[in-house]
Design an enzyme around this catalytic site. Structure first.
Site, short mmCIF file in Angstrom:
data_model
loop_
_atom_site.label_atom_id
_atom_site.label_comp_id
_atom_site.label_asym_id
_atom_site.label_seq_id
_atom_site.Cartn_x
_atom_site.Cartn_y
_atom_site.Cartn_z
N LYS C 44 -33.33 41.17 -1.90
CA LYS C 44 -34.04 39.96 -2.30
C LYS C 44 -35.56 40.18 -2.27
O LYS C 44 -36.07 40.89 -1.41
CB LYS C 44 -33.66 38.85 -1.31
CG LYS C 44 -34.34 37.51 -1.51
CD LYS C 44 -33.73 36.70 -2.62
CE LYS C 44 -34.59 35.50 -3.01
NZ LYS C 44 -34.36 35.05 -4.40
N LEU C 72 -38.12 32.37 -4.81
CA LEU C 72 -38.53 33.48 -3.95
C LEU C 72 -38.45 33.15 -2.46
O LEU C 72 -39.24 33.65 -1.65
CB LEU C 72 -39.95 33.98 -4.30
CG LEU C 72 -40.10 34.56 -5.71
CD1 LEU C 72 -41.53 35.08 -5.91
CD2 LEU C 72 -39.11 35.70 -5.97
N CYS C 129 -40.71 36.96 -12.22
CA CYS C 129 -39.97 35.81 -11.70
C CYS C 129 -40.43 34.55 -12.38
O CYS C 129 -41.60 34.18 -12.29
CB CYS C 129 -40.15 35.66 -10.20
SG CYS C 129 -39.23 34.22 -9.59
N GLY C 216 -26.43 35.64 -16.47
CA GLY C 216 -25.01 35.62 -16.80
C GLY C 216 -24.71 36.10 -18.22
O GLY C 216 -25.62 36.47 -18.96
N GLY C 243 -26.04 39.82 -17.33
CA GLY C 243 -24.72 39.39 -17.80
C GLY C 243 -23.60 40.37 -17.62
O GLY C 243 -22.52 40.19 -18.18
#
Ligand code: FAD
Ligand code: FAD
Ligand code: FMN
Ligand code: FMN
Ligand code: FES
Ligand code: FES
Lengths: 256, 312, 312, 256
Positions: C44, C72, C129, C216, C243
């Site tokens: 992360k 975050l 991000c 995804g 995905g």
């Protein structure tokens, strides 16, 4: 004859060769499906996966019982989902679409019908319609191997039938073109199958009255999106739409 | 319920129209219903010359979406002007003509001629086609280029000009503002996202053009976000599109800030989708407590602005 | 079959790793299988200070995809260094530490410290991000900014630096080349596409943050296209993601030009997805006639280049 | 107790109130599901629509027959698809997840269980577990209207039960808090329902030992994605994950 969208009922489904399924669908819309070579555009299940419809040729139609038969190979997401449906399921069908084969010939005329793989199915409905008109039909059916063969006997009841397989595991070893010599010079040749087969036939049957049925990935199936075009020789920008001008064309009409 | 919408150059009976490239010039779908039912029609992109477009395969399916690389195939300006548009005039429906080209001159030429057609109510400037090298996507991603092309086309046009924005950009708002300042009467968004699919066995691109434009439900979240951002930043109307299939999708785009919506890919799945959505809209509006489109237009951000206002 | 892959700083047993933000710091999924099975782990994002992130709701579902706006959230540099990384060291698996911040100084601070951890094998510079104003997305869309940030982090780091590219840009290749020139050892792509969902009744954004990142299967076509374009344009390795759910997806990304792949959203659907893909990969490679990863890596464009070559 | 992913078989499904379904699932995994308040994470159907799993609380578990019961409202895409499944269908379940209610109380102690809407189901399993331990249970079950009421008799067999409806069409008119006065001061209060209800209880039951079960939109359900956090009062960045630290918390432990 109008194109409609209707929920048909799946009344029967069988695997008749390796990954090849025969499905029977029933509903009013079937009474419109009088022309062999036409196809239906199938939304296999609700929702966005698979998103688009799948084009599948009419293989047989029984107007009296309002039932149609399709034969298809379960390969990708859509056809696999179709194969998983159980009798009783409702299937969203748009059709009938496209220009089919012209079955009008003189009685006693001779026709040679050539199908390759899942190009075989439309030949069955065509053969029945020709037979009805007194045409003498013969068939060459090309497959990969014995495991993929289907409908051999069904065709044989309509007329002489040669099966070819690429690996020789059933019938004559080789391609459909290797069996042409058995059938002399028919008044008309009809063909449906992979592009290389159709190209070979265009050369081998250049003196014949040849009709071919083409495949292309489709969006709308009704002529609006221009996904399915093929070129003609008329000009650089000239084209035909397989979904509405075809899928059946006279050889030479379009560039294969 | 009154679901009509007034936009520059366009008096729409309802806010639902087929998107460009997904409806040809209307003939095909006229076999399914009367085109007069539609809010408007966005016709296929027109270029000065007839174009064949890309080789086939031109479409491929993806998860909840599809890729296309038609390549702006069209019969060319003259034929559109002399044949397609007059044919459409039998219907009582506003026509939005989508225009494309390689150069500014091309765009101006098409705009000049098409906008003099008595059958064209507005132009849709396609600066966002991802499928041809000259499809305008460079125009669509650089605000300055977008603005100068827009100015030129607005000057050449007799009818209001809507600019179709590309989602393949870092800052869609910058492009939107630039074309608004350059005289656009409205905005349409989004065009397709650039994507690709590979053949499972060979690993080669499925599309002859290698890459194509992604459309359908998969892109709805991106489209909705862009309509939300753009509609807050400009004061010209927005026609929203991208993955609309259901009447809830229509409500969502209007809530995000669109004044009207366009339906692309869904026509292929259900040829009746446009009239079905039109029929379902009044009830759906009632369900969310609206008496007309404007009651919920932009409510996604209007409600937030109010919340902010009340807090301070 | 040997499915190992060597990348700068990383000796991977296999090319499958969980993507950053979808696997925490490993603890949760260690209850399902041994983390030593993985090719690597992308942990992360870490920022200098502990962050709570955005308010909830933080996720929403879309057609074949999901939106997230976690913001975050992380325990901060010190805790990651002193607690999370030492815990991970019990496993025999390379660690790629994802780093984020508001300013160049933030990034440099995190890079400097984390890269001295004996448990970190490479850094992943998150300049993409979409969910925090300072999440680096501006860095990620402007080639010059991306390059100067990369230089600074490369200088500060003891381990190779991979840069994670944003798809929310008109020209991902320009950013890729810029960061390659600035010293990136590799590239990872794609991060999420910016999108949104509205609540059906209220019309308000579902996410507290209003917009979020789309991930995804819905984004796979976009991701594949970017890997295809970028891998042809640079000579550093690419780790592809976006995905991936099935072993066919893995084959597709490698065919598009990736040297390894990362799995994000699919972990949520199936906690066993990574080991399942690792187990399935050898057979899938055999099916496409490959004896090792490199045999098919980039075959989508290599075959086209060959075809072009033969034609001329 | 380990979390596993398993295909359970849907053995029964009924609509027991307006849009509210009761489903019974069977399989080995059920033997792990011993703690009321825990939930299962359900992948309703294969494929990418709906993509994510859906969290649903255990409503009842029969360890002997390896069957669990869930009760859920069919509202969005996932729960509607779940409601459409027929007995025999396989359902992909991940679980059991989360920290449930602690049912350990002294025999003869009193517990008040409060459920609102689809927060009612977990109270049933809890009530059975408490009863087993000799705890005297009472229930307040809040619903919108008579159409939404379910399991009233089932709860009544375990202990005194008051139903409230917002529109007064069944039981007492009003909210669950309006019925609190009937039950004096229980040794413990357990609650599950919409956030406004829990907040009201936090105030109304501030002198009680109150446990609440929370809901939040989830990604992973196993603690990895940080979708489901809630704040605690400890610090600005302190938090709990509802999926793994919860869904049950002692009142005050987290900020509602
Ligand atoms: C006019 C016509 C008639 C056809 N008749 C038959 C038939 O009777 N029996 C049969 O088995 N097949 C037939 N096909 C081919 C059939 O449409 C495809 O095999 C099928 O669409 C593949 O879908 P999928 O879900 O298995 O594949 P996917 O790989 O999931 O399909 C992805 C997309 O590609 C398209 N596609 C893939 N392969 C083809 C193809 N060969 N032709 C057209 N589209 C394709 C699909 O329609 C879909 O949009 C016909 C095709 C056409 C155009
Ligand atoms: C621990 C826990 C236990 C639950 N137990 C039950 C139960 O026993 N019975 C019951 O009816 N409901 C229960 N819920 C709520 C239930 O999970 C949602 O109603 C359901 O996920 C909605 O899915 P959908 O497909 O109907 O909605 P959609 O709108 O299609 O869902 C879209 C997304 O939002 C999420 N979502 C939407 N609403 C909620 C919500 N209220 N809570 C969590 N996620 C949501 C979905 O999981 C999905 O990811 C519980 C939720 C949690 C967190
Ligand atoms: C097959 C196809 C052809 C398209 N052709 C055009 C076009 O010519 N001009 C244009 O501006 N947009 C074109 N588009 C984009 C659509 O108008 C629309 O912006 C996009 O598909 C998103 O909407 P949807 O998700 O509803 O399809 C095309 C889209 C598709 C699928
Ligand atoms: C819940 C969630 C959290 C994420 N957090 C991060 C992060 O902290 N840092 C980062 O670089 N990417 C983050 N991502 C992006 C993923 O690493 C990945 O790039 C993206 O989700 C696409 O892959 P997927 O489609 O397989 O999920 C996150 C994605 C999700 C879904
Ligand atoms: S499939 Fe759309 S034009 Fe033929
Ligand atoms: S749902 Fe992923 S951390 Fe709770």
């Amino acid at each position: 004859m109008s194109i409609q969208k209707q929920l048909l009922t799946l009344v029967q489904q069988n695997e008749i060769a390796a990954n090849v399924y025969e499905a029977v669908l029933e509903g009013e819309l079937v009474s419109q499906m009088t022309s062999p070579g036409q196809f239906i555009h199938v939304k296999v299940q609700e929702g966005s996966v698979p998103l688009l419809r799948r084009p599948i040729s009419l293989c047989d139609v029984d107007l009296a019982s309002q039932r149609l038969t399709i034969i298809y190979r379960a390969q990708g997401a859509g056809t696999k989902a179709l194969a998983a449906l159980q009798p009783g399921a409702k299937v969203d069908v748009l059709g009938p679409l496209g220009q089919g084969f012209d079955p009008e010939m003189k009685s006693n005329a001779s026709a040679l019908l050539i199908g390759g793989g899942v190009g075989v199915p439309p030949m069955y409905y065509l053969s029945k319609e020709l037979t009805k008109r007194g045409v003498k039909v013969s068939h060459i059916l090309g497959f990969d191997s014995a495991r993929s063969v289907f409908y051999e006997e069904a065709f044989a009841t309509l007329g002489p039938t040669t099966v070819t397989t690429v690996d020789g595991s059933r019938g004559q070893k080789g391609f459909v073109t290797d069996a042409l010599s058995h059938y002399g010079k028919p008044d008309r040749v009809y063909a449906c199958g992979p592009l290389p087969m159709l190209r070979a036939l265009e050369v081998a049957c250049q003196d014949d009255e040849l009709y071919v049925s083409l495949e292309e990935r489709m969006g709308c199936g009704v002529g609006a999106c221009l996904a399915c075009v093929c070129r003609t020789n008329e000009s650089d920008t000239a084209y035909k739409k397989i979904c509405t001008d075809g899928p059946v064309f006279r050889a030479g009409e379009v560039v294969l | 319920m009154d679901i009509s919408v007034s936009l520059p150059g366009l008096e729409l009976k309802n806010p639902i129209m087929p998107a460009s490239g997904c409806f040809g010039f209307g003939k095909e779908y006229s076999r399914f219903y009367s085109l007069s039912e539609l809010g408007a029609i966005m016709i296929k992109a027109t270029t000065p010359e007839a174009r064949f477009g890309n080789e086939t395969p031109r479409v491929a399916e993806t998860a909840s979406g599809m890729l296309n690389a038609i390549g702006l195939q069209n019969p060319g300006l003259d034929k559109v002007f002399n044949e397609e548009l007059p044919w459409l005039s039998q219907y009582d429906v506003p026509i939005i003509a989508n225009i494309a080209g390689k150069t500014e001159e091309d765009y101006v030429e098409v705009a000049k001629k098409l906008s003099t057609s008595p059958h064209v109510d507005a132009l849709e400037l396609n600066i966002s086609c991802p499928n041809v090298k000259e499809g305008g996507i460079a125009f669509g991603t650089v605000p300055e280029l977008a603005a100068s092309l827009t100015s030129a086309v607005v000057k050449a046009s007799n009818v209001p000009v809507y600019v179709k924005l590309s989602p393949n950009t870092a800052d869609v708002v910058a492009v939107a503002k630039a074309v608004e300042n350059a005289g656009a009467a409205g905005l349409t968004l989004i065009n397709t996202l650039l994507g690709m699919r590979l053949d499972e066995k060979s690993g080669r691109p499925v599309l002859a053009n290698h890459t194509g434009g992604l459309s359908g439900p998969a892109i709805k979240p991106v489209a909705l976000r862009m309509v939300y951002e753009v509609s807050q930043a400009v004061s010209i109307p927005v026609i929203g599109m991208g993955g609309i299939e259901t009447v809830q999708d229509v409500i969502d785009f209007i809530s995000a800030g669109a004044s009207a919506v366009a339906i692309g890919t869904a026509n292929f799945v259900n040829p009746f989708v446009c009239p079905e959505l039109i029929a379902a809209l009044p009830e759906a509006l009632t369900q969310v407590g609206a008496e007309r489109i404007e009651d919920i237009q932009g409510r996604s951000w209007k409600s937030l602005a109010e919340a902010r206002h009340h807090r301070t």
